[in-house]
Motif scaffolding. Structure first.
Motif, PDB file in Angstrom:
ATOM      1  N   VAL A  67       0.831  -1.207   0.000  1.00 53.09           N
ATOM      2  CA  VAL A  67       0.000   0.000   0.000  1.00 53.09           C
ATOM      3  C   VAL A  67       0.870   1.264   0.000  1.00 53.09           C
ATOM      4  CG1 VAL A  67      -1.650   1.342   1.365  1.00 53.09           C
ATOM      5  CG2 VAL A  67      -1.982  -1.115   1.073  1.00 53.09           C
ATOM      6  N   THR A  68       1.977   1.213   0.718  1.00 49.53           N
ATOM      7  CA  THR A  68       2.844   2.382   0.839  1.00 49.53           C
ATOM      8  C   THR A  68       3.766   2.534  -0.371  1.00 49.53           C
ATOM      9  OG1 THR A  68       2.847   1.939   3.226  1.00 49.53           O
ATOM     10  CG2 THR A  68       4.394   3.589   2.451  1.00 49.53           C
ATOM     11  N   GLY A  69       3.915   1.474  -1.175  1.00 48.39           N
ATOM     12  CA  GLY A  69       4.916   1.421  -2.238  1.00 48.39           C
ATOM     13  C   GLY A  69       4.999   2.644  -3.128  1.00 48.39           C
ATOM     14  N   LEU A  70       3.953   2.913  -3.928  1.00 45.74           N
ATOM     15  CA  LEU A  70       4.015   4.032  -4.870  1.00 45.74           C
ATOM     16  C   LEU A  70       4.060   5.396  -4.180  1.00 45.74           C
ATOM     17  CD1 LEU A  70       1.750   2.955  -7.871  1.00 45.74           C
ATOM     18  CD2 LEU A  70       4.232   3.151  -7.794  1.00 45.74           C
ATOM     19  N   LEU A  75       7.179  10.557  -2.044  1.00 53.12           N
ATOM     20  CA  LEU A  75       7.665  11.249  -0.849  1.00 53.12           C
ATOM     21  C   LEU A  75       9.192  11.314  -0.833  1.00 53.12           C
ATOM     22  CD1 LEU A  75       5.232   9.711   1.804  1.00 53.12           C
ATOM     23  CD2 LEU A  75       5.084  11.954   0.711  1.00 53.12           C
ATOM     24  N   VAL A  76       9.830  10.232  -1.270  1.00 52.34           N
ATOM     25  CA  VAL A  76      11.297  10.200  -1.314  1.00 52.34           C
ATOM     26  C   VAL A  76      11.837  11.219  -2.308  1.00 52.34           C
ATOM     27  CG1 VAL A  76      13.241   8.770  -2.076  1.00 52.34           C
ATOM     28  CG2 VAL A  76      11.562   7.847  -0.488  1.00 52.34           C
ATOM     29  N   ASP A  77      11.147  11.402  -3.432  1.00 49.22           N
ATOM     30  CA  ASP A  77      11.579  12.392  -4.423  1.00 49.22           C
ATOM     31  C   ASP A  77      11.201  13.814  -4.032  1.00 49.22           C
ATOM     32  OD1 ASP A  77      12.742  10.523  -6.104  1.00 49.22           O
ATOM     33  OD2 ASP A  77      10.913  10.178  -7.236  1.00 49.22           O
ATOM     34  N   ARG A  78      10.220  13.965  -3.155  1.00 49.97           N
ATOM     35  CA  ARG A  78       9.714  15.297  -2.806  1.00 49.97           C
ATOM     36  C   ARG A  78      10.438  15.885  -1.609  1.00 49.97           C
ATOM     37  NH1 ARG A  78       3.347  15.901  -1.680  1.00 49.97           N
ATOM     38  NH2 ARG A  78       3.258  15.402  -3.916  1.00 49.97           N
ATOM     39  N   TYR A  79      10.781  15.039  -0.610  1.00 48.16           N
ATOM     40  CA  TYR A  79      11.310  15.549   0.650  1.00 48.16           C
ATOM     41  C   TYR A  79      12.736  15.076   0.895  1.00 48.16           C
ATOM     42  CZ  TYR A  79       6.387  16.609   1.398  1.00 48.16           C
ATOM     43  OH  TYR A  79       5.110  17.088   1.253  1.00 48.16           O
ATOM     44  N   ASP A  80      13.321  15.552   1.977  1.00 47.21           N
ATOM     45  CA  ASP A  80      14.702  15.222   2.337  1.00 47.21           C
ATOM     46  C   ASP A  80      14.833  13.726   2.632  1.00 47.21           C
ATOM     47  OD1 ASP A  80      16.808  14.934   4.806  1.00 47.21           O
ATOM     48  OD2 ASP A  80      17.432  16.442   3.357  1.00 47.21           O
ATOM     49  N   ARG A  81      15.702  13.059   1.862  1.00 47.51           N
ATOM     50  CA  ARG A  81      15.807  11.598   1.963  1.00 47.51           C
ATOM     51  C   ARG A  81      16.432  11.149   3.269  1.00 47.51           C
ATOM     52  NH1 ARG A  81      17.565  11.342  -4.407  1.00 47.51           N
ATOM     53  NH2 ARG A  81      15.424  11.412  -5.221  1.00 47.51           N
ATOM     54  N   ALA A 125       8.988   0.098   3.251  1.00 43.88           N
ATOM     55  CA  ALA A 125       8.632   0.585   1.918  1.00 43.88           C
ATOM     56  C   ALA A 125       9.182   1.986   1.673  1.00 43.88           C
ATOM     57  CB  ALA A 125       7.112   0.588   1.757  1.00 43.88           C
ATOM     58  N   LEU A 126       9.294   2.803   2.705  1.00 46.38           N
ATOM     59  CA  LEU A 126       9.840   4.144   2.564  1.00 46.38           C
ATOM     60  C   LEU A 126      11.362   4.149   2.545  1.00 46.38           C
ATOM     61  CD1 LEU A 126       7.545   6.317   4.854  1.00 46.38           C
ATOM     62  CD2 LEU A 126       8.257   6.950   2.547  1.00 46.38           C
ATOM     63  N   PHE A 127      11.971   3.315   3.393  1.00 44.04           N
ATOM     64  CA  PHE A 127      13.422   3.377   3.555  1.00 44.04           C
ATOM     65  C   PHE A 127      14.140   2.891   2.295  1.00 44.04           C
ATOM     66  CE2 PHE A 127      17.658   2.544   4.889  1.00 44.04           C
ATOM     67  CZ  PHE A 127      17.894   3.357   5.967  1.00 44.04           C
ATOM     68  N   GLU A 128      13.666   1.818   1.673  1.00 44.22           N
ATOM     69  CA  GLU A 128      14.402   1.235   0.544  1.00 44.22           C
ATOM     70  C   GLU A 128      14.581   2.209  -0.616  1.00 44.22           C
ATOM     71  OE1 GLU A 128      14.512  -2.779  -2.248  1.00 44.22           O
ATOM     72  OE2 GLU A 128      13.130  -2.653  -0.559  1.00 44.22           O
ATOM     73  N   PRO A 129      13.512   2.873  -1.109  1.00 44.41           N
ATOM     74  CA  PRO A 129      13.744   3.839  -2.183  1.00 44.41           C
ATOM     75  C   PRO A 129      14.573   5.038  -1.747  1.00 44.41           C
ATOM     76  CG  PRO A 129      11.447   3.900  -1.482  1.00 44.41           C
ATOM     77  CD  PRO A 129      12.063   2.704  -0.828  1.00 44.41           C
ATOM     78  N   ALA A 130      14.445   5.444  -0.475  1.00 41.36           N
ATOM     79  CA  ALA A 130      15.255   6.570   0.008  1.00 41.36           C
ATOM     80  C   ALA A 130      16.736   6.212  -0.003  1.00 41.36           C
ATOM     81  CB  ALA A 130      14.809   6.966   1.417  1.00 41.36           C
ATOM     82  N   GLU A 131      17.065   5.003   0.432  1.00 41.29           N
ATOM     83  CA  GLU A 131      18.464   4.584   0.434  1.00 41.29           C
ATOM     84  C   GLU A 131      18.990   4.419  -0.990  1.00 41.29           C
ATOM     85  OE1 GLU A 131      21.377   1.113   2.283  1.00 41.29           O
ATOM     86  OE2 GLU A 131      19.282   0.662   1.860  1.00 41.29           O
ATOM     87  N   SER A 132      18.240   3.732  -1.844  1.00 43.99           N
ATOM     88  CA  SER A 132      18.698   3.510  -3.218  1.00 43.99           C
ATOM     89  C   SER A 132      18.899   4.828  -3.954  1.00 43.99           C
ATOM     90  CB  SER A 132      17.689   2.638  -3.974  1.00 43.99           C
ATOM     91  OG  SER A 132      17.624   1.344  -3.430  1.00 43.99           O
ATOM     92  N   ALA A 133      17.955   5.757  -3.803  1.00 46.25           N
ATOM     93  CA  ALA A 133      18.069   7.046  -4.482  1.00 46.25           C
ATOM     94  C   ALA A 133      19.231   7.872  -3.955  1.00 46.25           C
ATOM     95  CB  ALA A 133      16.764   7.826  -4.331  1.00 46.25           C
ATOM     96  N   GLY A 212      -0.715  12.244  -9.143  1.00 47.71           N
ATOM     97  CA  GLY A 212      -0.119  12.697 -10.396  1.00 47.71           C
ATOM     98  C   GLY A 212       1.373  12.440 -10.440  1.00 47.71           C
ATOM     99  N   GLU A 213       2.065  12.686  -9.327  1.00 49.16           N
ATOM    100  CA  GLU A 213       3.506  12.445  -9.287  1.00 49.16           C
ATOM    101  C   GLU A 213       3.820  10.953  -9.348  1.00 49.16           C
ATOM    102  OE1 GLU A 213       6.018  14.652  -6.678  1.00 49.16           O
ATOM    103  OE2 GLU A 213       4.496  16.171  -6.349  1.00 49.16           O
ATOM    104  N   ALA A 214       2.992  10.129  -8.715  1.00 55.70           N
ATOM    105  CA  ALA A 214       3.195   8.677  -8.804  1.00 55.70           C
ATOM    106  C   ALA A 214       3.020   8.201 -10.241  1.00 55.70           C
ATOM    107  CB  ALA A 214       2.207   7.956  -7.882  1.00 55.70           C
ATOM    108  N   LEU A 215       2.007   8.719 -10.928  1.00 48.04           N
ATOM    109  CA  LEU A 215       1.783   8.341 -12.326  1.00 48.04           C
ATOM    110  C   LEU A 215       2.912   8.821 -13.214  1.00 48.04           C
ATOM    111  CD1 LEU A 215      -2.058   9.001 -12.675  1.00 48.04           C
ATOM    112  CD2 LEU A 215      -0.883   6.786 -12.493  1.00 48.04           C
ATOM    113  N   ALA A 216       3.500   9.971 -12.887  1.00 50.54           N
ATOM    114  CA  ALA A 216       4.644  10.469 -13.652  1.00 50.54           C
ATOM    115  C   ALA A 216       5.821   9.497 -13.547  1.00 50.54           C
ATOM    116  CB  ALA A 216       5.047  11.850 -13.153  1.00 50.54           C
ATOM    117  N   GLY A 217       6.021   8.934 -12.346  1.00 54.62           N
ATOM    118  CA  GLY A 217       7.075   7.936 -12.178  1.00 54.62           C
ATOM    119  C   GLY A 217       6.803   6.682 -12.981  1.00 54.62           C
ATOM    120  N   LEU A 218       5.550   6.224 -12.986  1.00 55.96           N
ATOM    121  CA  LEU A 218       5.193   5.041 -13.772  1.00 55.96           C
ATOM    122  C   LEU A 218       5.395   5.298 -15.263  1.00 55.96           C
ATOM    123  CD1 LEU A 218       1.939   3.892 -11.931  1.00 55.96           C
ATOM    124  CD2 LEU A 218       4.166   2.759 -11.885  1.00 55.96           C
TER     125      LEU A 218
END
Length: 419
Positions: A67-70, A75-81, A125-133, A212-218
């Protein structure tokens, strides 16, 4: 004429303070997470005796991640990682500590464990994309394959050690695994405080709607041919391998393989994963990105049907270990290429899309495997899963988009970030 300034060599990963702190903190955190993953169902069963309640709690972790995935990527792209990673560690430490207090005082309840499980799943779900990015900001581009491989090794070792230790810690005391988890997340939080990440510019025009931002990523993932092909092939492979794994377990038990052998057989996946992750940088260099990706597809497609001919759990365990040795090198090739091709403002959504797609396939796989084991003889079910993996192998091999990785490797060019 003035002499050109010498190009400075990047700091080796072994002396990269930021990367070492992040890696070491997460090694502790993942150990604690997997120790509680074993202790959770044991605690629920001990308190309620209900298998359904145990399934509810464990299912909540996976459901929260999906549920938190997308939204997590946005959030990771919008705020301080770094702030997001710190928040995740603090939330998990607080949630685990609340469960320690509840178990210690005899007030533990299923609803409380469901809430804690949801915090764990959403934080992961939040930490993994923040770390990878954040990785490309911590290490040089040429070091990214090794950093990705080392993170994969860390995850495999954390899963293996945490899973093996969690049951022992629970035997010492029902609250002990959760106390250990509290300590590991707290130590990881402290380590993260000293990781320096460059300040990122806020997106031009401010934050848009979350959907909208999630769809932009997709849309970005779908428009990039190499990323699109690797995601589709990985989804097919994860679906059929997860189904194959469950079918093999069912077939082994129907053939009278002792439960101890089944446990060893399953553990060999972790052993192979650790070995594969440790050798992934060398495999990646020798085979190249395209070779590493194609190798994992064909290794699974060729080795999987061999299990039809084997009646003992130990040889199947060896086959499992061999299968698990190839994915880390492929993961290194895929993540390196995709992180370098993706603009920084989309990297969080890239990772969350990959995790969500592959996670959904991995979750659907056992359901597929259970249905196949119910409807078909064991051998035929295994062969059908093998055929699905072979299909993914063929698609990956003939893909023109993936072959561009081979040409880049032959000419010595590194993938470059998209404009």
């Amino acid at each position: 004429m003035t002499a050109a300034a010498p190009v400075s060599e990047p700091v080796p990963l072994s002396r990269n303070r930021g990367y070492r702190l992040l890696w070491g903190g997460q090694a502790l955190s993942e150990f604690g997470f997997h120790a509680t993953a074993i202790a959770f169902p044991l605690l629920v069963l001990a308190l309620t005796g209900s298998g359904a309640a145990s399934g509810l709690v464990m299912g909540t972790v996976a459901a929260a991640q999906l549920v938190t995935g997308l939204p997590a990527g946005v959030l990771v792209d919008r705020y301080d990682r770094k702030a997001i990673m710190l928040g995740c560690e603090a939330a998990q430490a607080a949630a685990a500590l609340s469960l320690v207090v509840a178990v210690w005082s005899g007030a533990a309840a299923v609803w409380h464990m469901v809430v804690v499980a949801a915090v764990f799943g959403a934080s992961a779900a939040l930490f993994e994309p923040a770390e990878s990015a954040s990785l490309p900001a911590l290490v040089a581009d040429e070091q990214l394959p090794t950093a990705v491989a080392m993170n994969t090794a860390r995850a495999s070792m954390g899963q293996l050690a945490g899973t093996a230790t969690g049951g022992f810690l629970f035997a010492v005391g029902r609250f002990v695994p959760f106390l250990v988890d509290t300590v590991t997340h707290t130590l990881s939080f402290v380590a993260l405080l000293f990781v320096r990440l460059p300040r990122r510019e806020r997106p031009a025009g401010g934050a848009g709607p979350l959907v909208g931002e999630a769809l932009a990523g997709l849309r970005w993932v779908w428009r990039e041919p190499r990323i699109r092909v690797t995601v589709l092939c990985a989804v097919v492979l994860n679906l059929f391998f997860s189904a194959f794994y469950l079918v093999v377990i069912v077939v082994a038990e129907s053939r009278g393989v002792p439960s101890g052998e089944v446990g060893v057989m399953a553990a060999m996946l972790g052993v192979g994963g650790v070995l594969g992750a440790l050798t992934a940088p060398v495999t990646h260099r020798r085979l190249g990105p395209y070779g590493a990706i194609v190798a994992v597809f064909w290794a699974l497609a060729v080795l999987a049907p061999v299990t039809v001919l084997v009646d003992s759990g130990y040889p199947i365990g060896v086959l499992f270990a061999l299968m698990a040795m190839f994915p880390p090198a492929a993961n290194t090739a895929i993540m390196t290429d995709q992180l370098l091709r993706t603009p920084d403002e989309l990297r969080g959504r890239l990772t969350s899309t990959l995790v969500l797609a592959c996670g959904a396939a991995g979750a659907a796989g056992p359901a597929l495997g259970g249905s196949l084991a119910q409807l078909l003889p064991g051998g035929r079910a295994i062969l059908l899963c093998s055929a699905g993996m072979a299909t993914a192998a063929v698609l990956a091999t003939v893909s023109p988009s993936l072959r561009t990785l081979a040409r880049g490797h032959e000419t010595g060019r590194q993938p470059v970030a998209a404009d």
